[in-house]
Design an enzyme around this catalytic site. Sequence first.
Site, PDB file in Angstrom:
ATOM      1  N   CYS A 132       7.711 -21.584  14.086  1.00 36.91           N
ATOM      2  CA  CYS A 132       7.409 -20.366  14.862  1.00 36.91           C
ATOM      3  C   CYS A 132       5.992 -19.850  14.672  1.00 36.91           C
ATOM      4  O   CYS A 132       5.585 -18.925  15.377  1.00 36.91           O
ATOM      5  CB  CYS A 132       8.390 -19.259  14.495  1.00 36.91           C
ATOM      6  SG  CYS A 132      10.104 -19.777  14.552  1.00 36.91           S
ATOM      7  N   HIS A 176      12.244 -15.603  22.128  1.00 36.85           N
ATOM      8  CA  HIS A 176      11.497 -16.230  21.040  1.00 36.85           C
ATOM      9  C   HIS A 176      11.001 -17.575  21.539  1.00 36.85           C
ATOM     10  O   HIS A 176      11.764 -18.523  21.681  1.00 36.85           O
ATOM     11  CB  HIS A 176      12.390 -16.401  19.817  1.00 36.85           C
ATOM     12  CG  HIS A 176      11.660 -16.884  18.605  1.00 36.85           C
ATOM     13  ND1 HIS A 176      10.324 -17.246  18.622  1.00 36.85           N
ATOM     14  CD2 HIS A 176      12.067 -17.064  17.313  1.00 36.85           C
ATOM     15  CE1 HIS A 176       9.957 -17.632  17.412  1.00 36.85           C
ATOM     16  NE2 HIS A 176      11.001 -17.520  16.600  1.00 36.85           N
ATOM     17  N   HIS A 193       6.952 -10.181  14.025  1.00 35.04           N
ATOM     18  CA  HIS A 193       7.628 -11.440  14.359  1.00 35.04           C
ATOM     19  C   HIS A 193       9.002 -11.105  14.932  1.00 35.04           C
ATOM     20  O   HIS A 193       9.378 -11.623  15.978  1.00 35.04           O
ATOM     21  CB  HIS A 193       7.729 -12.316  13.117  1.00 35.04           C
ATOM     22  CG  HIS A 193       8.197 -13.702  13.403  1.00 35.04           C
ATOM     23  ND1 HIS A 193       7.559 -14.519  14.300  1.00 35.04           N
ATOM     24  CD2 HIS A 193       9.251 -14.418  12.919  1.00 35.04           C
ATOM     25  CE1 HIS A 193       8.189 -15.697  14.362  1.00 35.04           C
ATOM     26  NE2 HIS A 193       9.226 -15.647  13.541  1.00 35.04           N
TER      27      HIS A 193
END
Length: 399
Positions: free
Chosen positions: A154, A322, A287
């Site tokens: 990520c 995401h 995040h």
Amino acid sequence: MALYLSKPGIMSCAGNNIEELWESVTSGNQTQIKKVTACTGEDFYAARVSDSNLKAAKARYDMRIIRIEEAAINQLTNEINTAISLYGSERIAVCVGSCDNGTEFSLAGHRKFFAEEKFPQEYNIEMQGADYVATYISERFGIKGPCSAFSTACSSSASAIIKAAELIMGDLADAVIAGGVDIASDTTLVGFNALEAVSSEITNPFSKNRHGITLGDGAAFFVLSREPLSDTAKSTKQIQLLGWGESADAYHMTSPDPTGAGAERAIRLALENACLQTKDVGYINMHGTGTKFNDSMEAKAISAVFGENSVAVSTTKPVTGHTLGAAAALELAVCWAALCEQKRLPLQVWDGQQDPELPKLNIVDKNNKLVAEGGKELKVCLSNSFAFGGANACLVLSL
């Protein structure tokens, strides 16, 4: 050294350019997140880019991920050509973060192989090469400088942008096309579901009622350069990459350090690298995946550095999904837009019921207009990216 970021090229569920993305994240528009059915027959909420917004790519391998990448890169054609004319193709580099390696061809190819003991005639193992998302950009624009792909889960596109800055600072390039691209493929959806990380509802980060992540497609790219490029120079504001911080807590393959120590170190290193104090920061794009482990450790890290209920924070993943390897670049683009507009901050769409076990955060979930008292200006934004394996990154943008 001042490093300038061009206007970003964007393709996402939440917008086909930076203007559309900015409107979505400041209004909290989730209408493009829809249920999809994976190859297993399971249904998931996913923030997928509509195929109607994509065109066949000018690539050797016309994959969906390349179509999404090209839609974003096409928005930077003027900046890229300007950089080539200023510096020469040998002094331009490419740095791309991504996690998907041609899964749409891989799945189809292997199904045929298992059924017929041979791959389709058009199948080539290069389709699954991690480098192809970067190689394609170099081929498309005839770029001769360093070409690198990054896959740190990520934080992949944060890693790519940091390396882009280091290439310029090390005099290995004068400008870098940097960013990330990823897709919410069936492989990704089913894989994250096997980890019990996918939410049965649209993600609800930092809430006591959260259930996990919502995955999405996306691409975001910048041209990072020593000086503002022609189109960027017409803007009244020049946005700079002021600093960055990285850490590797290596706590677990899929879980972050629950204390938040690795994330905290990345944030502190970013502030140190940018020669800033905590009071200088006006907004943090978190995040904020909506998983119990991420939300807990990130709240602890932010609280440890900034204190409780201090700096304004939000996560835009409930709007964009995401986007994995593209997430850091997409969220940096949101920070870029916030610094340019100076009127609003990105909203966090959630139920507002903050988990009482977490440190309290100053979450922007309503009345997202910037404080106008004394003509206060948003000057510094942070963007957090905390990945599997403890690959942590924090980027600092400033006016």
